[in-house]
Design an enzyme around this catalytic site. Structure first.
Site, PDB file in Angstrom:
ATOM      1  N   GLU A 114      -0.467   6.888 -16.303  1.00  0.00           N
ATOM      2  CA  GLU A 114      -1.181   6.525 -15.067  1.00  0.00           C
ATOM      3  C   GLU A 114      -1.177   7.716 -14.124  1.00  0.00           C
ATOM      4  O   GLU A 114      -0.448   8.697 -14.347  1.00  0.00           O
ATOM      5  CB  GLU A 114      -0.512   5.305 -14.410  1.00  0.00           C
ATOM      6  CG  GLU A 114      -0.756   4.020 -15.194  1.00  0.00           C
ATOM      7  CD  GLU A 114      -0.115   2.792 -14.593  1.00  0.00           C
ATOM      8  OE1 GLU A 114       0.718   2.923 -13.687  1.00  0.00           O
ATOM      9  OE2 GLU A 114      -0.460   1.686 -15.038  1.00  0.00           O
ATOM     10  N   HIS A 238      -5.753   0.821  -3.854  1.00  0.00           N
ATOM     11  CA  HIS A 238      -5.960   1.125  -5.281  1.00  0.00           C
ATOM     12  C   HIS A 238      -7.399   1.580  -5.445  1.00  0.00           C
ATOM     13  O   HIS A 238      -8.318   0.957  -4.900  1.00  0.00           O
ATOM     14  CB  HIS A 238      -5.693  -0.118  -6.131  1.00  0.00           C
ATOM     15  CG  HIS A 238      -5.490   0.184  -7.576  1.00  0.00           C
ATOM     16  ND1 HIS A 238      -6.503   0.633  -8.392  1.00  0.00           N
ATOM     17  CD2 HIS A 238      -4.388   0.125  -8.361  1.00  0.00           C
ATOM     18  CE1 HIS A 238      -6.025   0.817  -9.607  1.00  0.00           C
ATOM     19  NE2 HIS A 238      -4.735   0.521  -9.623  1.00  0.00           N
ATOM     20  N   ARG A 285      -3.011   8.131  -6.394  1.00  0.00           N
ATOM     21  CA  ARG A 285      -3.955   7.129  -5.895  1.00  0.00           C
ATOM     22  C   ARG A 285      -4.598   7.439  -4.552  1.00  0.00           C
ATOM     23  O   ARG A 285      -5.758   7.113  -4.328  1.00  0.00           O
ATOM     24  CB  ARG A 285      -3.196   5.826  -5.687  1.00  0.00           C
ATOM     25  CG  ARG A 285      -3.225   5.009  -6.860  1.00  0.00           C
ATOM     26  CD  ARG A 285      -2.468   3.782  -6.664  1.00  0.00           C
ATOM     27  NE  ARG A 285      -2.170   3.385  -8.020  1.00  0.00           N
ATOM     28  CZ  ARG A 285      -1.403   2.401  -8.349  1.00  0.00           C
ATOM     29  NH1 ARG A 285      -0.832   1.700  -7.415  1.00  0.00           N
ATOM     30  NH2 ARG A 285      -1.218   2.109  -9.588  1.00  0.00           N
ATOM     31  N   HIS A 346      -3.738  -2.464  -1.887  1.00  0.00           N
ATOM     32  CA  HIS A 346      -3.039  -2.826  -3.125  1.00  0.00           C
ATOM     33  C   HIS A 346      -1.534  -2.996  -2.943  1.00  0.00           C
ATOM     34  O   HIS A 346      -0.934  -3.871  -3.558  1.00  0.00           O
ATOM     35  CB  HIS A 346      -3.301  -1.719  -4.148  1.00  0.00           C
ATOM     36  CG  HIS A 346      -2.670  -1.947  -5.479  1.00  0.00           C
ATOM     37  ND1 HIS A 346      -2.999  -3.016  -6.287  1.00  0.00           N
ATOM     38  CD2 HIS A 346      -1.729  -1.237  -6.158  1.00  0.00           C
ATOM     39  CE1 HIS A 346      -2.294  -2.944  -7.412  1.00  0.00           C
ATOM     40  NE2 HIS A 346      -1.509  -1.895  -7.352  1.00  0.00           N
ATOM     41  N   ARG A 381       3.230   5.374  -2.997  1.00  0.00           N
ATOM     42  CA  ARG A 381       3.966   4.951  -4.194  1.00  0.00           C
ATOM     43  C   ARG A 381       3.330   5.504  -5.462  1.00  0.00           C
ATOM     44  O   ARG A 381       2.118   5.424  -5.644  1.00  0.00           O
ATOM     45  CB  ARG A 381       3.971   3.424  -4.271  1.00  0.00           C
ATOM     46  CG  ARG A 381       4.602   2.883  -5.532  1.00  0.00           C
ATOM     47  CD  ARG A 381       4.586   1.371  -5.525  1.00  0.00           C
ATOM     48  NE  ARG A 381       3.249   0.856  -5.640  1.00  0.00           N
ATOM     49  CZ  ARG A 381       2.717   0.375  -6.763  1.00  0.00           C
ATOM     50  NH1 ARG A 381       3.416   0.377  -7.884  1.00  0.00           N
ATOM     51  NH2 ARG A 381       1.494  -0.100  -6.766  1.00  0.00           N
TER      52      ARG A 381
HETATM   53  P1  FAD Z   1       6.204 -10.935  -5.376  1.00  0.00           P
HETATM   54  O1  FAD Z   1       6.155 -10.894  -6.851  1.00  0.00           O
HETATM   55  O2  FAD Z   1       4.934 -10.715  -4.649  1.00  0.00           O
HETATM   56  O3  FAD Z   1       6.805 -12.344  -4.990  1.00  0.00           O
HETATM   57  C1  FAD Z   1       6.846 -12.767  -3.645  1.00  0.00           C
HETATM   58  C2  FAD Z   1       7.511 -14.127  -3.606  1.00  0.00           C
HETATM   59  O4  FAD Z   1       7.857 -14.440  -2.267  1.00  0.00           O
HETATM   60  C3  FAD Z   1       6.630 -15.261  -4.087  1.00  0.00           C
HETATM   61  O5  FAD Z   1       7.413 -16.131  -4.875  1.00  0.00           O
HETATM   62  C4  FAD Z   1       6.224 -15.971  -2.800  1.00  0.00           C
HETATM   63  O6  FAD Z   1       5.967 -17.345  -2.958  1.00  0.00           O
HETATM   64  C5  FAD Z   1       7.479 -15.769  -1.984  1.00  0.00           C
HETATM   65  N1  FAD Z   1       7.261 -15.882  -0.539  1.00  0.00           N
HETATM   66  C6  FAD Z   1       6.539 -15.056   0.283  1.00  0.00           C
HETATM   67  N2  FAD Z   1       6.573 -15.518   1.538  1.00  0.00           N
HETATM   68  C7  FAD Z   1       7.332 -16.651   1.527  1.00  0.00           C
HETATM   69  C8  FAD Z   1       7.709 -17.607   2.498  1.00  0.00           C
HETATM   70  N3  FAD Z   1       7.324 -17.527   3.792  1.00  0.00           N
HETATM   71  N4  FAD Z   1       8.465 -18.650   2.104  1.00  0.00           N
HETATM   72  C9  FAD Z   1       8.869 -18.798   0.824  1.00  0.00           C
HETATM   73  N5  FAD Z   1       8.530 -17.924  -0.145  1.00  0.00           N
HETATM   74  C10 FAD Z   1       7.773 -16.876   0.200  1.00  0.00           C
HETATM   75  N6  FAD Z   1       3.513  -2.653  -9.854  1.00  0.00           N
HETATM   76  C11 FAD Z   1       3.973  -2.005 -10.938  1.00  0.00           C
HETATM   77  O7  FAD Z   1       5.084  -1.465 -10.926  1.00  0.00           O
HETATM   78  N7  FAD Z   1       3.205  -1.962 -12.080  1.00  0.00           N
HETATM   79  C12 FAD Z   1       1.987  -2.539 -12.172  1.00  0.00           C
HETATM   80  O8  FAD Z   1       1.346  -2.485 -13.199  1.00  0.00           O
HETATM   81  C13 FAD Z   1       1.481  -3.215 -11.035  1.00  0.00           C
HETATM   82  N8  FAD Z   1       0.258  -3.808 -11.060  1.00  0.00           N
HETATM   83  C14 FAD Z   1      -0.161  -4.533  -9.978  1.00  0.00           C
HETATM   84  C15 FAD Z   1      -1.377  -5.220 -10.043  1.00  0.00           C
HETATM   85  C16 FAD Z   1      -1.784  -6.019  -8.986  1.00  0.00           C
HETATM   86  C17 FAD Z   1      -3.091  -6.758  -9.063  1.00  0.00           C
HETATM   87  C18 FAD Z   1      -0.977  -6.106  -7.822  1.00  0.00           C
HETATM   88  C19 FAD Z   1      -1.390  -6.954  -6.654  1.00  0.00           C
HETATM   89  C20 FAD Z   1       0.226  -5.414  -7.746  1.00  0.00           C
HETATM   90  C21 FAD Z   1       0.642  -4.621  -8.820  1.00  0.00           C
HETATM   91  N9  FAD Z   1       1.856  -3.931  -8.779  1.00  0.00           N
HETATM   92  C22 FAD Z   1       2.308  -3.264  -9.888  1.00  0.00           C
HETATM   93  C23 FAD Z   1       2.771  -4.110  -7.643  1.00  0.00           C
HETATM   94  C24 FAD Z   1       3.841  -5.160  -8.019  1.00  0.00           C
HETATM   95  O9  FAD Z   1       3.251  -6.187  -8.789  1.00  0.00           O
HETATM   96  C25 FAD Z   1       4.489  -5.776  -6.807  1.00  0.00           C
HETATM   97  O10 FAD Z   1       4.873  -4.780  -5.897  1.00  0.00           O
HETATM   98  C26 FAD Z   1       5.742  -6.562  -7.207  1.00  0.00           C
HETATM   99  O11 FAD Z   1       5.425  -7.490  -8.206  1.00  0.00           O
HETATM  100  C27 FAD Z   1       6.349  -7.255  -6.012  1.00  0.00           C
HETATM  101  O12 FAD Z   1       7.345  -8.109  -6.476  1.00  0.00           O
HETATM  102  P2  FAD Z   1       8.266  -8.883  -5.447  1.00  0.00           P
HETATM  103  O13 FAD Z   1       9.285  -9.598  -6.247  1.00  0.00           O
HETATM  104  O14 FAD Z   1       8.707  -7.953  -4.391  1.00  0.00           O
HETATM  105  O15 FAD Z   1       7.266  -9.925  -4.750  1.00  0.00           O
HETATM  106  C1  SIN Z   2      -2.357  -0.676 -12.215  1.00  0.00           C
HETATM  107  O1  SIN Z   2      -2.201  -1.248 -13.279  1.00  0.00           O
HETATM  108  O2  SIN Z   2      -3.239   0.139 -11.971  1.00  0.00           O
HETATM  109  C2  SIN Z   2      -1.411  -1.002 -11.119  1.00  0.00           C
HETATM  110  C3  SIN Z   2      -0.190  -0.214 -11.302  1.00  0.00           C
HETATM  111  C4  SIN Z   2       0.616  -0.225 -10.058  1.00  0.00           C
HETATM  112  O3  SIN Z   2       0.182  -0.713  -9.031  1.00  0.00           O
HETATM  113  O4  SIN Z   2       1.720   0.318 -10.114  1.00  0.00           O
END
Ligand code: FAD
Ligand code: SIN
Length: 528
Positions: A114, A238, A285, A346, A381
């Site tokens: 990537e 993104h 990015r 993103h 990032r």
């Molecule tokens: P999340 O997985 O977002 O979980 C948040 C949790 O908090 C949820 O359960 C939600 O219900 C809960 N929550 C929020 N507010 C409240 C509230 N008020 N009360 C109760 N619960 C609450 N990163 C990579 O490293 N590789 C990738 O390939 C990648 N691809 C991505 C593709 C997309 C489309 C997106 C959007 C992001 C991508 N990212 C990627 C970024 C990565 O997915 C996220 O940064 C990461 O998953 C965040 O995880 P988290 O556990 O911090 O929060």
């Molecule tokens: C992607 O698959 O392009 C997202 C990867 C990331 O957000 O880290």
């Protein structure tokens, strides 16, 4: 109604569930989510997880790539700690059953590439890595007798000594108030330690790849509880979100460019990225998103094209099965046709300030994952470093809680939620209107390219909206939409204030009024 657990985790994505699984051998853990357990960004991740897993690659190279993308604002010790923890984190996920794509011959895993990475180092499950990770973590959590999973419980505010029956000003966090969607009642959940794992704040913007619930709740709650918030101006856009009038917010993974995808001007077929950066489509990015934004504005386009049709159709279908199927359903065969794409918000690089153990400024309050500013990402990032951060910091917070259990006192008795002076919200339309307004002016005035004048316009609007929304919160019974709107306004304000205070262009913060890089790299830190 009130409940008490040893540890309360807010969020059921990669960060929250990792923390829960690491705590549950010795503690009674509750994990709450504001909707379904799998609705966070984790389940949406496509590309994969960055880790040094192959001969020829090195920790030094992964650290260097992370620092280059972060434009010198990363904390080197944190970057080294996370990069070195990556292989073990991947091993843990594999043990939990995540079916990472395997490599050819001697190579255990297939690694993709990537933007910003000098080596192939992204371990993945085709183009739906996050879904596989979410399912594996959830399955392990469901099976654990010490973990209670509570969906549909919307956290409203953290409780501190100010909410105790015996009032205190210690600032320590003892749990939170949350709205139970099933009963429509506000409940008190107390714990010795609380972990925020609430994800990012992407929905402050009109166009975002993030899920509906990414409203920055954890950032706003921590701010109100007295914690510092840092680097909120670094919103990552993104480069390649699908442009389609029916399907909004669908990401086209960066791995498409990693496997040779080219960005083209639709009208001429010109490959334009080499004009902007010698790394072409695989520049970090911020550079690719700005280049696309520039070309779209310069030529009056709706979108640019991302084209992978020069690769073998079999290869494309095998590596990107979900994108292939999804787009075929919209009439685009990616093995023969280019994909119309635009940049979209993103990832939230800034957030709640934490140390290497996930500790925040408030005693008893920890945070992990996208809600934090840990020092890993700096001003931008590096792709696929985010799930990794969730895994490493989820575990670190759990270990610190475990190791310091005796110093985390039991929670005091907390006053129940008071609804005696509020009435039912009479017009839901005011919520929708305010939400729409914020997202639109954040996109137009606080987007990829900024100016001081646009930021000041946004600041004036947010002041007015803050007053209005605080009025609704004071007068009306809380609803999930009102809780989110209150947080969205708070977080938009933090983003604008951070952006106005940075008088340089660095990483994701690009302003026409200060186009140069300052000599010294300094975090923006807002103190409540
Ligand atoms: P999340 O997985 O977002 O979980 C948040 C949790 O908090 C949820 O359960 C939600 O219900 C809960 N929550 C929020 N507010 C409240 C509230 N008020 N009360 C109760 N619960 C609450 N990163 C990579 O490293 N590789 C990738 O390939 C990648 N691809 C991505 C593709 C997309 C489309 C997106 C959007 C992001 C991508 N990212 C990627 C970024 C990565 O997915 C996220 O940064 C990461 O998953 C965040 O995880 P988290 O556990 O911090 O929060
Ligand atoms: C992607 O698959 O392009 C997202 C990867 C990331 O957000 O880290």
């Amino acid at each position: 109604m009130s409940h008490d657990y040893d540890v309360l985790i807010v969020g059921s994505g990669a960060a929250g569930l990792t923390a829960a699984l690491n705590l549950a051998t010795a503690k009674r853990v509750a994990v709450i989510a504001k909707g379904r357990l799998d609705e966070g960004a984790t389940g949406w991740a496509q590309g994969g997880i960055a880790a040094v897993l192959e001969e020829g690659d090195s920790f030094d190279a992964h650290v260097r790539d992370t620092m280059i993308a972060g434009a010198g604002l990363n904390d080197l010790a944190v970057v080294e700690h996370v990069v070195e923890g990556a292989p073990r984190a991947i091993e843990r996920l594999a043990e939990l059953g995540v079916p990472f794509n395997t490599g050819d011959g001697e190579d255990r895993w297939h690694l993709t590439r990537e933007g910003g990475h000098s080596h192939r180092r992204i371990v993945h499950v085709a183009d739906a890595t996050g879904w596989a990770v979410q399912q594996a973590l959830e399955k392990a959590a469901v099976a654990h007798p010490n973990i209670t999973l509570i969906p549909d419980m919307v956290a409203i505010d953290l409780v501190t000594g100010r909410h105790a029956i015996e009032f205190s000003t210690s600032g320590a966090v003892h749990g939170l108030y949350a709205l139970n969607r099933a009963t429509d009642r506000v409940e008190t959940i107390t714990a010795r330690a609380t972990v925020l794992a609430t994800g990012g704040a992407g929905r402050t913007y009109l166009y975002s790849t993030a899920p509906r619930g990414a409203t920055g709740d954890g950032i706003a709650m921590a701010w109100r509880a007295g914690c510092r918030i840092s680097n909120m101006e670094f919103m990552q856009f993104h480069p390649t979100c699908l442009y389609n009038l029916e399907v909004k917010n669908f990401l086209i993974t960066e791995a498409v460019r990693g496997e040779g995808g080219r960005l083209l001007i639709p009208t001429t077929g010109e490959r334009f990225m080499p004009r902007f950066d010698e790394r072409g489509e695989l520049a970090p990015r911020d550079i690719v998103a700005r280049a696309i934004d520039h070309e779209i504005k310069r030529l009056g386009l709706d979108f640019v094209h991302l084209d992978i049709s020069h690769r073998e159709p079999e290869f494309v279908r095998e590596h990107f099965p979900n994108i292939y199927e999804k787009l075929l359903g919209l009439g685009i065969d990616i093995t023969t046709d280019p994909i119309p794409v635009v940049p979209a918000q993103h990832y939230t690089c800034g957030g709640v300030v934490v140390d290497m153990d996930g500790k925040t400024d408030a005693p008893g309050l920890y945070a992990a994952g996208e809600v934090t500013q840990s020092g890993l990402h700096g001003a931008n990032r590096l792709a696929s470093n985010s799930l990794l951060e969730c895994l490493v910091f989820g575990e670190a917070a759990a270990h610190h809680i475990d190791a310091h259990w005796d110093s985390l006192g039991p929670p005091p008795a907390i006053r129940p939620w008071d609804e005696s002076r509020v009435t039912d919200l009479d017009e839901e339309v005011v919520i929708q209107q305010s939400w729409g307004e914020i997202r639109r002016f954040m996109w137009n005035f606080v987007g990829i390219v900024r100016t001081t004048k646009r930021l000041e316009r946004a600041a004036n609007r947010i002041d007015l909206l803050k007053r209005e929304v605080n009025g609704y919160y004071r007068d009306f019974r809380v609803t999930p939409n009102l809780i989110e709107l209150r947080n969205l306004v708070e977080v938009a304000d933090l983003i604008i204030r951070s952006a106005l205070s940075r008088h340089e262009s660095r990483g994701l913060h690009y302003t026409l009024d200060y186009p140069e890089l300052a000599a010294e790299a300094v975090d923006t830190v807002l103190v409540p």
